[in-house]
Design an enzyme around this catalytic site. Sequence first.
Site, PDB file in Angstrom:
ATOM      1  N   HIS A 123       0.829  -1.215   0.000  1.00  0.00           N
ATOM      2  CA  HIS A 123       0.000   0.000   0.000  1.00  0.00           C
ATOM      3  C   HIS A 123       0.855   1.254   0.000  1.00  0.00           C
ATOM      4  CE1 HIS A 123       0.803   0.649   4.288  1.00  0.00           C
ATOM      5  NE2 HIS A 123       0.334  -0.563   4.578  1.00  0.00           N
ATOM      6  N   CYS A 140       2.836  -4.879   6.583  1.00  0.00           N
ATOM      7  CA  CYS A 140       2.628  -4.643   5.156  1.00  0.00           C
ATOM      8  C   CYS A 140       3.898  -4.121   4.494  1.00  0.00           C
ATOM      9  CB  CYS A 140       1.497  -3.631   4.960  1.00  0.00           C
ATOM     10  SG  CYS A 140      -0.111  -4.212   5.558  1.00  0.00           S
TER      11      CYS A 140
END
Length: 165
Positions: A123, A140
């Site tokens: 992301h 992430c």
Amino acid sequence: MSQVTRRAAIFGGLSTLAACGGKFITYDGPQVTRVEVQKSARRMYLLHHDRVLKAYRVQLGFTAAGPKQFEGDGKTPEGRYHIDRRNPNSAFYLSIGIDYPNAADRAFAAAQGKKPGGDIFIHGWGDKRRGRSNDWTAGCIAVKNREMKTVYAMVQNGTPIDIYA
């Protein structure tokens, strides 16, 4: 509907489309056949077979050393996974999902009496300014928003991702 109301509605709709239009781009180059992440180098590569199409500096989980094993450990997974979903409305600009945990990850965590965690994505940075040197995600892989726009366009669901220590 009055002429003024109609114009306001049309202008509002066009403004909304213009704002959204900048978030998404199209890509018509070579297919990304694999994503590779080198955690120790903080690098991510979008590859067409053996050819690097794009390379990015990345930020990882706030506890970068070692593979993700349990919910809340702050680590980024290691191993082979696949891109399995897309989120155009991510709190972190745009995001593409990684299919962590796999069967082996779930079995290992269960054997330890713990949960493996989940919701691992590639992301953007979202609306916060961040320095390049600090890992900050909960596991992430993060790139700058403008870079995520390109990643989102180039990487399709089903693409394998190899994450190395």
